[in-house]
Design an enzyme around this catalytic site. Sequence first.
Site, PDB file in Angstrom:
ATOM      1  N   ASN A  34       0.837  -1.194   0.000  1.00  8.72           N
ATOM      2  CA  ASN A  34       0.000   0.000   0.000  1.00  8.72           C
ATOM      3  C   ASN A  34       0.870   1.241   0.000  1.00  8.72           C
ATOM      4  O   ASN A  34       1.704   1.360  -0.919  1.00  8.72           O
ATOM      5  CB  ASN A  34      -1.094  -0.013   1.078  1.00  8.72           C
ATOM      6  CG  ASN A  34      -0.659  -0.196   2.494  1.00  8.72           C
ATOM      7  OD1 ASN A  34      -0.291  -1.298   2.906  1.00  8.72           O
ATOM      8  ND2 ASN A  34      -0.727   0.855   3.296  1.00  8.72           N
ATOM      9  N   ASP A  35       0.750   2.171   0.919  1.00 11.61           N
ATOM     10  CA  ASP A  35       1.326   3.505   0.775  1.00 11.61           C
ATOM     11  C   ASP A  35       2.784   3.512   0.300  1.00 11.61           C
ATOM     12  O   ASP A  35       3.618   2.781   0.839  1.00 11.61           O
ATOM     13  CB  ASP A  35       1.304   4.228   2.122  1.00 11.61           C
ATOM     14  CG  ASP A  35      -0.071   4.287   2.738  1.00 11.61           C
ATOM     15  OD1 ASP A  35      -1.041   3.830   2.116  1.00 11.61           O
ATOM     16  OD2 ASP A  35      -0.172   4.801   3.869  1.00 11.61           O
ATOM     17  N   GLN A  51       4.646   0.354   1.999  1.00 10.37           N
ATOM     18  CA  GLN A  51       4.018  -0.531   2.969  1.00 10.37           C
ATOM     19  C   GLN A  51       3.842  -1.904   2.336  1.00 10.37           C
ATOM     20  O   GLN A  51       3.253  -2.028   1.260  1.00 10.37           O
ATOM     21  CB  GLN A  51       2.668   0.040   3.389  1.00 10.37           C
ATOM     22  CG  GLN A  51       2.756   1.314   4.199  1.00 10.37           C
ATOM     23  CD  GLN A  51       3.192   1.043   5.635  1.00 10.37           C
ATOM     24  OE1 GLN A  51       2.377   0.720   6.490  1.00 10.37           O
ATOM     25  NE2 GLN A  51       4.479   1.168   5.905  1.00 10.37           N
ATOM     26  N   TRP A  59      -3.555  -6.859   3.624  1.00 16.77           N
ATOM     27  CA  TRP A  59      -2.885  -5.991   4.589  1.00 16.77           C
ATOM     28  C   TRP A  59      -2.538  -6.748   5.860  1.00 16.77           C
ATOM     29  O   TRP A  59      -3.327  -7.523   6.391  1.00 16.77           O
ATOM     30  CB  TRP A  59      -3.804  -4.814   4.921  1.00 16.77           C
ATOM     31  CG  TRP A  59      -3.176  -3.767   5.780  1.00 16.77           C
ATOM     32  CD1 TRP A  59      -2.505  -2.667   5.358  1.00 16.77           C
ATOM     33  CD2 TRP A  59      -3.149  -3.726   7.212  1.00 16.77           C
ATOM     34  NE1 TRP A  59      -2.063  -1.925   6.435  1.00 16.77           N
ATOM     35  CE2 TRP A  59      -2.448  -2.559   7.584  1.00 16.77           C
ATOM     36  CE3 TRP A  59      -3.652  -4.564   8.212  1.00 16.77           C
ATOM     37  CZ2 TRP A  59      -2.242  -2.218   8.922  1.00 16.77           C
ATOM     38  CZ3 TRP A  59      -3.438  -4.222   9.543  1.00 16.77           C
ATOM     39  CH2 TRP A  59      -2.741  -3.064   9.889  1.00 16.77           C
ATOM     40  N   SER A  92       3.942   4.064   7.782  1.00 12.58           N
ATOM     41  CA  SER A  92       4.466   4.974   6.761  1.00 12.58           C
ATOM     42  C   SER A  92       5.458   5.990   7.317  1.00 12.58           C
ATOM     43  O   SER A  92       5.484   6.280   8.510  1.00 12.58           O
ATOM     44  CB  SER A  92       3.313   5.705   6.080  1.00 12.58           C
ATOM     45  OG  SER A  92       2.523   4.819   5.332  1.00 12.58           O
ATOM     46  N   ARG A 162       0.999   9.511  13.293  1.00 15.13           N
ATOM     47  CA  ARG A 162       1.734   8.718  12.302  1.00 15.13           C
ATOM     48  C   ARG A 162       2.087   9.500  11.040  1.00 15.13           C
ATOM     49  O   ARG A 162       1.784  10.658  10.878  1.00 15.13           O
ATOM     50  CB  ARG A 162       0.926   7.488  11.923  1.00 15.13           C
ATOM     51  CG  ARG A 162      -0.475   7.730  11.371  1.00 15.13           C
ATOM     52  CD  ARG A 162      -1.095   6.374  10.991  1.00 15.13           C
ATOM     53  NE  ARG A 162      -2.473   6.458  10.534  1.00 15.13           N
ATOM     54  CZ  ARG A 162      -3.548   6.244  11.272  1.00 15.13           C
ATOM     55  NH1 ARG A 162      -3.409   5.967  12.556  1.00 15.13           N
ATOM     56  NH2 ARG A 162      -4.766   6.313  10.750  1.00 15.13           N
ATOM     57  N   ASP A 163       2.779   8.783  10.144  1.00 18.69           N
ATOM     58  CA  ASP A 163       3.062   9.180   8.760  1.00 18.69           C
ATOM     59  C   ASP A 163       3.970  10.400   8.656  1.00 18.69           C
ATOM     60  O   ASP A 163       3.641  11.398   7.995  1.00 18.69           O
ATOM     61  CB  ASP A 163       1.764   9.441   7.992  1.00 18.69           C
ATOM     62  CG  ASP A 163       0.813   8.253   8.006  1.00 18.69           C
ATOM     63  OD1 ASP A 163       1.255   7.152   8.361  1.00 18.69           O
ATOM     64  OD2 ASP A 163      -0.362   8.434   7.665  1.00 18.69           O
ATOM     65  N   GLU A 217      -4.264  11.286   6.811  1.00 22.41           N
ATOM     66  CA  GLU A 217      -3.067  10.447   6.741  1.00 22.41           C
ATOM     67  C   GLU A 217      -2.094  11.017   5.714  1.00 22.41           C
ATOM     68  O   GLU A 217      -2.444  11.849   4.877  1.00 22.41           O
ATOM     69  CB  GLU A 217      -3.432   9.009   6.360  1.00 22.41           C
ATOM     70  CG  GLU A 217      -4.271   8.299   7.407  1.00 22.41           C
ATOM     71  CD  GLU A 217      -4.472   6.821   7.082  1.00 22.41           C
ATOM     72  OE1 GLU A 217      -4.269   6.009   7.999  1.00 22.41           O
ATOM     73  OE2 GLU A 217      -4.830   6.488   5.936  1.00 22.41           O
ATOM     74  N   TRP A 325      -9.297   2.086  -0.011  1.00 19.58           N
ATOM     75  CA  TRP A 325      -9.521   1.224   1.149  1.00 19.58           C
ATOM     76  C   TRP A 325     -10.906   0.588   1.167  1.00 19.58           C
ATOM     77  O   TRP A 325     -11.129  -0.393   1.886  1.00 19.58           O
ATOM     78  CB  TRP A 325      -9.276   1.987   2.448  1.00 19.58           C
ATOM     79  CG  TRP A 325      -7.826   2.094   2.801  1.00 19.58           C
ATOM     80  CD1 TRP A 325      -7.076   3.227   2.911  1.00 19.58           C
ATOM     81  CD2 TRP A 325      -6.932   1.003   3.075  1.00 19.58           C
ATOM     82  NE1 TRP A 325      -5.781   2.919   3.236  1.00 19.58           N
ATOM     83  CE2 TRP A 325      -5.665   1.554   3.349  1.00 19.58           C
ATOM     84  CE3 TRP A 325      -7.078  -0.382   3.104  1.00 19.58           C
ATOM     85  CZ2 TRP A 325      -4.551   0.782   3.652  1.00 19.58           C
ATOM     86  CZ3 TRP A 325      -5.968  -1.158   3.410  1.00 19.58           C
ATOM     87  CH2 TRP A 325      -4.734  -0.585   3.681  1.00 19.58           C
TER      88      TRP A 325
END
Length: 519
Positions: A34-35, A51, A59, A92, A162-163, A217, A325
């Site tokens: 993913n990301d 990711q 996932w 991430s 996060r991120d 995000e 998603w």
Amino acid sequence: MSSSLDAARPETAPAVTPRFRPAIHFTARDTWLNDPNGLVFHDGLYHLFFQNNPFGSVWGNMSWGHATSTDLLQWTEHPVAIAGDETEDIFSGSVVVDHGNTSEFGSIESPALVAVYTSAFKAGTIHSGTQAQSLAYSTDGGMTWRKYDQNPVLTRNSEHFRDPKVFRYEGPQGSFWVMVAVEAQQQKVVFYRSDDLKTWDFLSHFGPANADAGEWECPDLFPLAVDGDPGNTAWVLIVNVNPGAVAGGSGGQYFVGQFDGVRFLPDAGSLAAPTGLSSIADAEAAAAAMQQCLWLDWGRDCYASVSFSDAPDNRRIIIGWMNNWDYANQLPTAPWRSSMTLARELRLSSVSGATRLVQHPVLGEAKEELSETGSFELGSEALRLPDAFPGRAQVIQAEIKPGTAERVEVKLLASPDGSQGTVLSYTTSNSRLTLDRTRSGDTTFHEKFASAESAPVALEDGVLKLLIIVDQSSVEVFAQDGTVVLTDLVFPGANSQENWLAAEGGTATVLKLAVSSLA
């Protein structure tokens, strides 16, 4: 990411589907991604970290996968770069080249690459259930990584912090590192500064604003010259949102403004609704405000877009995750699942009196011309374009004056009997461009996949400009020189390779039409 591995796991794995493997979009060899993370250019290579579940095609088990490229089209996958373990999942983040050796992980002569990533700590550990920012570093050009032994370097004792996107700020406030991260469920971007990447001080926060009904995000912040004028620079803040994007599910919005080294201040023209969309009670008013947000992409399948550090010639190049998603874990591909968008170069331009991002796909020069025509009239009798080639991507460039036509459409990846196809259409009565995949092929794997996405598109001197990239399982549309972008996944039938152009309700004039392929 907040997806549940157990809830999302398909009951049975789909059959192997090599015909859906993209020709020019990155996919992992046989696992989930993913990301995009840690995008960085170093020693002649573009590094794409991402990711990754090293053990499956849904996932879970989050680690950083790794791939490199010299041209942003053909990628070489490498072993997992930063692996999750019994204490943390690796969420991430970003990578910087520490040219000044501020971290002391490398040297001035041989600077280290430093990854700043989110540690998602597992239950029962010392930071149980929280998300915090940690470091890893590489002294061999990004091929192997070591986690910093004093992680985490920044925590807010939060479950949804996060991120981190980190960059070097040079300006009136001085020279230092800036981290842009999120408190995802508070719809806030938070800013920190550091001199050494290890000790961080809070600066400010931004948000909620505009699309704020879902989690925020994967932020990014960078300056760009407006209309190429170095004396007129604005800052762009990208904030991805899930759910609550314009086409449903996950997507990316952006704001244009100024960053003074402490806080980001958006221009008034960046704010669709000062009180936020989630606070608008009237559905019609909320929908109208949604249309006024600044969207990176109006399609269903572009999320978590972030930009490269140290790109050559100070270019600002982004890559996004080509998925949503809503149905990400159910895509009908095997043994891999999910891909990245094309790399896109960003610029800031004045559009109808406002400052807006424009995006140009990075396609290189290795294209095989299939056909090119001069000006001609187009009516209800459809014109067949060169078919899409298995294993190759197709690039369609068109400039069309709709004239008296009520609608102009390009039918892509259509079956011989016309029952399947992805339809890109422009309707003159409402000036909207629509990408319709409701009959594109396999749409039944998830109830939310069959969809039609649309965006407002103003003609320029009566002309519609389209750049369409069709790969094995995706369509990316760049309209009006990249001021409007739509990206959708599609899963056509094995024999659905025909492309057609037609006008309805009158005649249109095709000023330019060129088709080429690349792989």
